[in-house]
Structures are given as structure tokens and as C-alpha cells.
Design an enzyme around this catalytic site. Structure first.
Site, mmCIF file in Angstrom:
data_model
loop_
_atom_site.group_PDB
_atom_site.id
_atom_site.type_symbol
_atom_site.label_atom_id
_atom_site.label_comp_id
_atom_site.label_asym_id
_atom_site.label_seq_id
_atom_site.Cartn_x
_atom_site.Cartn_y
_atom_site.Cartn_z
ATOM 1 C CE1 TYR A 95 -3.024 -3.063 0.456
ATOM 2 C CE2 TYR A 95 -3.598 -2.290 2.639
ATOM 3 C CZ TYR A 95 -3.746 -3.205 1.622
ATOM 4 O OH TYR A 95 -4.640 -4.244 1.774
ATOM 5 C CE LYS B 280 -3.568 -7.022 4.584
ATOM 6 N NZ LYS B 280 -3.778 -5.601 4.318
ATOM 7 C CG HIS C 75 -0.959 -8.732 0.510
ATOM 8 N ND1 HIS C 75 -0.586 -7.415 0.583
ATOM 9 C CD2 HIS C 75 -2.289 -8.727 0.231
ATOM 10 C CE1 HIS C 75 -1.655 -6.641 0.370
ATOM 11 N NE2 HIS C 75 -2.694 -7.419 0.142
HETATM 12 P P1 NAD Z 1 -14.518 -1.317 1.328
HETATM 13 O O1 NAD Z 1 -15.433 -2.436 1.032
HETATM 14 O O2 NAD Z 1 -14.096 -1.072 2.735
HETATM 15 O O3 NAD Z 1 -15.173 0.008 0.703
HETATM 16 C C1 NAD Z 1 -14.506 1.230 0.804
HETATM 17 C C2 NAD Z 1 -15.220 2.310 0.016
HETATM 18 O O4 NAD Z 1 -16.563 2.438 0.461
HETATM 19 C C3 NAD Z 1 -14.569 3.671 0.295
HETATM 20 O O5 NAD Z 1 -13.529 3.914 -0.599
HETATM 21 C C4 NAD Z 1 -15.726 4.629 0.148
HETATM 22 O O6 NAD Z 1 -15.823 4.966 -1.204
HETATM 23 C C5 NAD Z 1 -16.908 3.814 0.559
HETATM 24 N N1 NAD Z 1 -17.360 4.104 1.943
HETATM 25 C C6 NAD Z 1 -16.806 3.661 3.112
HETATM 26 N N2 NAD Z 1 -17.548 4.061 4.157
HETATM 27 C C7 NAD Z 1 -18.571 4.788 3.651
HETATM 28 C C8 NAD Z 1 -19.671 5.470 4.241
HETATM 29 N N3 NAD Z 1 -19.872 5.456 5.553
HETATM 30 N N4 NAD Z 1 -20.527 6.120 3.410
HETATM 31 C C9 NAD Z 1 -20.359 6.113 2.072
HETATM 32 N N5 NAD Z 1 -19.348 5.482 1.446
HETATM 33 C C10 NAD Z 1 -18.459 4.824 2.239
HETATM 34 O O7 NAD Z 1 -13.246 -1.503 0.368
HETATM 35 P P2 NAD Z 1 -11.685 -1.805 0.433
HETATM 36 O O8 NAD Z 1 -10.896 -0.600 0.730
HETATM 37 O O9 NAD Z 1 -11.387 -2.537 -0.824
HETATM 38 O O10 NAD Z 1 -11.515 -2.863 1.628
HETATM 39 C C11 NAD Z 1 -11.267 -2.484 2.959
HETATM 40 C C12 NAD Z 1 -9.863 -2.851 3.377
HETATM 41 O O11 NAD Z 1 -9.622 -4.242 3.176
HETATM 42 C C13 NAD Z 1 -8.752 -2.193 2.539
HETATM 43 O O12 NAD Z 1 -8.598 -0.822 2.818
HETATM 44 C C14 NAD Z 1 -7.585 -3.052 2.929
HETATM 45 O O13 NAD Z 1 -7.100 -2.688 4.205
HETATM 46 C C15 NAD Z 1 -8.217 -4.428 2.944
HETATM 47 N N6 NAD Z 1 -8.046 -5.163 1.659
HETATM 48 C C16 NAD Z 1 -7.229 -6.241 1.659
HETATM 49 C C17 NAD Z 1 -7.020 -6.960 0.495
HETATM 50 C C18 NAD Z 1 -6.133 -8.151 0.517
HETATM 51 O O14 NAD Z 1 -5.759 -8.666 -0.537
HETATM 52 N N7 NAD Z 1 -5.753 -8.635 1.688
HETATM 53 C C19 NAD Z 1 -7.634 -6.567 -0.706
HETATM 54 C C20 NAD Z 1 -8.484 -5.457 -0.684
HETATM 55 C C21 NAD Z 1 -8.684 -4.775 0.511
#
Ligand code: NAD
Length: 276
Positions: free
Chosen positions: A51, A76, A109
Site C-alpha cells: 500500500y 502484510k 498477502h
Molecule cells: P470497502 O469495502 O471497505 O469500501 C470502501 C469504500 O466504500 C470507500 O472507498 C468509500 O468509497 C466507501 N465508503 C466507506 N464508508 C462509507 C460510508 N460510511 N458512506 C459512504 N461510502 C463509504 O473496500 P476496500 O478498501 O477494498 O476494503 C477495505 C480494506 O480491506 C482495505 O482498505 C484493505 O485494508 C483491505 N483489503 C485487503 C485486500 C487483501 O488482498 N488482503 C484486498 C483489498 C482490501
């Protein structure tokens, strides 16, 4: 300190059930997002070397004034660093960037099976844990066969597997494997990267209960015993996404969200075929 729920690990430690995700968050934004989260009661932050915001996360932690020991910090290992010596170098880099001398949880990861290194990498994580530079160890995006292989090799079970999981992609088969092996499940992209916030079923439940769609979805994860890391960089949404502990989804609401499950709704790469 808020009385938020924790999920216990098989290694005797525990993790706050809700954390802040910081994927796609540049360093300067990570500082303000992490600080806002900690000021609103979050005590769990999820970052990763890839990240490229570990410095910002560390700075946000220090700016919040919350003691490091009160915060659960995950990072990670990126795929290029799988192996043995490369893992030691990678954790040193991450700790330096974060400005801390340990992380609470270190994850592989992706299994990246085409590299043929995840089994060796897991044994290296066990060494890191035994040396104290990481407190708990786990994995992300592992399929059943990858989990069985590392547990079989080492006798050490990952505390959790962080996988794509949201109400329309519920991963019931893999969750059953986790239950059998004693591995906790952590949901990434818990809001479906935002697309579920406009879902009609979610909207109906939110209106009926007088909560927001994000709060309803995060509650669904909590009530399923999942560890959940919603992302936002907007302080008001960060606060909204943590106002979760004074209400519950009733059986009808849980059932309505359960009915959204769709095996075809994966957003991210399939770990079995992801070639990176
Ligand atoms: P998420 O499902 O958490 O959605 C995030 C999006 O939802 C935000 O960018 C915003 O646009 C919207 N949002 C959030 N809160 C809101 C609210 N209260 N009102 C309106 N819109 C809102 O998506 P994400 O970021 O893909 O996943 C969360 C976390 O999971 C990541 O930040 C990361 O830390 C982790 N992740 C890990 C992997 C992996 O391979 N291990 C992959 C993807 C994500």
C-alpha cells in the site's frame, strides 16, 4: 477506551473486531485517516507493504496520542518478498517505515502459488513470531489447499485468513474450512468497495432501523463473527463506520442480507489464478 468487541485467536491473543483499512490511501491521507480513526475509538489498523503508506500509518498513530500498546497494527508481506532472507528484510523495512519495533499481526498477502514459495514463507513467519518481531501470524487470500499445506508442514495454524467477503460474496465454503482448522475469518472489501451501499435490500434495512447502509453492512459482518476492516479516508464516514455498538440487526435484517449471497460477485482476483 471504548468497549468494542474483540475476537480471540487460537494463540491466546485477540483482535478488535472492527478496524480501519487503508488500501489506496497515500501517505499524507493515511496520517489524517488513521488519526481520525483512533480519535473515534478504533484500535485496529490494517495496512500492507504494497500500500506504500506504512510511514503515514505510523505518523497517524503517533499524531493521535494513543499509546502504541493500545493499538492492534497489521501489515502484510508482499509477494516479491516471499522466501526466507527476503522475509527478514521485508519485516525490517516495514517496521522502520511504521516507526515501531513490532506489529501485532503479520500476514502473507497472497499465496501466489505459481512462485512455489508460500510454504517456505510460512515457516519463516513462524520464526519471526518466535523471535518477537511480530506477535501473531496469519495469511490473506489463502484457499483451503494452501491452508492445509502450511498447517500440515509446520503444525502452526494462522490466526486468521483475510479474504474478500461481503454480503453478496459470503465465502461460506472457505469459512467452514476456517472453522474446522480453528482459523478466524477477516473480511476485506467488506462494503463491496462501496457498491453495496446503494443496494436496495441494504437500503430497506437501513431505513427501517434508522441506520446508514454502511453501518448495517458492518453490523452484518460483526454478527457473523467476522473481523471487519472498512475503508474510508473521510473523517465523518470513519466516525459513522464505528457507531456500531448501540444497535443490532434483528433476524429479519440478517436474513435479508444473507439472501444477497452470489457466488459470481467476487470483485478482486481469484487467489487460485492470480498471477502476481
Ligand atoms: P470497502 O469495502 O471497505 O469500501 C470502501 C469504500 O466504500 C470507500 O472507498 C468509500 O468509497 C466507501 N465508503 C466507506 N464508508 C462509507 C460510508 N460510511 N458512506 C459512504 N461510502 C463509504 O473496500 P476496500 O478498501 O477494498 O476494503 C477495505 C480494506 O480491506 C482495505 O482498505 C484493505 O485494508 C483491505 N483489503 C485487503 C485486500 C487483501 O488482498 N488482503 C484486498 C483489498 C482490501
Amino acid at each position: 477506551m471504548s468497549d468494542q468487541p474483540h475476537i480471540s485467536f487460537p494463540d491466546g491473543r485477540s483482535i478488535p473486531q472492527v478496524g480501519l483499512g487503508v488500501w489506496q490511501t497515500p501517505n499524507d491521507t493515511a496520517v489524517t485517516a488513521v488519526r481520525a480513526a483512533l480519535e473515534n475509538g478504533y484500535r485496529h489498523i490494517d495496512t500492507a507493504a504494497i500500500y506504500e503508506n506504512e510511514e503515514g500509518v505510523g505518523e497517524g498513530i503517533r499524531a493521535s496520542g494513543v499509546a502504541r500498546g493500545d493499538i492492534f497494527l497489521t501489515t502484510k508481506l508482499w509477494n516479491d518478498d516471499q522466501g526466507t532472507d527476503s522475509v527478514f528484510r521485508a519485516i525490517d523495512r516495514s517496521l522502520k517505515k511504521l516507526g515501531t519495533d513490532y506489529v501485532d499481526l503479520y500476514l502473507i498477502h497472497w499465496p501466489s502459488p505459481q512462485r512455489g514459495k508460500y510454504r517456505e514463507t510460512w515457516k519463516t513467519l513462524v520464526r519471526l513470531r518466535d523471535e518477537g518481531r511480530v506477535r501473531s501470524i496469519g495469511v490473506s487470500n489463502f484457499a483451503a489447499e494452501h491452508l492445509e499445506a502450511i498447517v500440515g508442514d509446520s503444525g502452526v495454524t494462522p490466526v486468521l485468513n483475510q479474504i474478500e467477503l461481503h454480503p453478496d460474496f459470503q465465502q461460506k465454503a472457505l469459512r467452514a474450512v476456517h472453522d474446522r482448522l480453528g482459523i478466524r475469518t477477516q473480511s476485506w472489501s467488506p462494503l463491496g468497495q462501496g457498491h453495496l451501499l446503494a443496494n436496495g435490500v441494504v437500503g430497506d434495512v437501513a431505513r427501517r432501523l434508522g441506520r446508514t447502509p454502511a453501518q448495517v453492512i458492518i453490523r452484518w459482518h460483526i454478527q457473523n463473527g467476522l473481523i471487519v476492516i472498512p475503508k474510508s479516508v473521510t473523517p465523518s464516514r470513519i466516525a459513522e463506520n464505528f457507531k456500531l455498538f448501540d444497535f443490532e440487526l434483528d433476524a429479519a435484517a440478517m436474513q435479508a442480507l444473507d439472501s444477497l449471497d452470489d457466488a459470481g460477485a467476487r470483485i478482486g482476483p481469484d487467489p487460485m489464478t492470480a498471477a502476481f
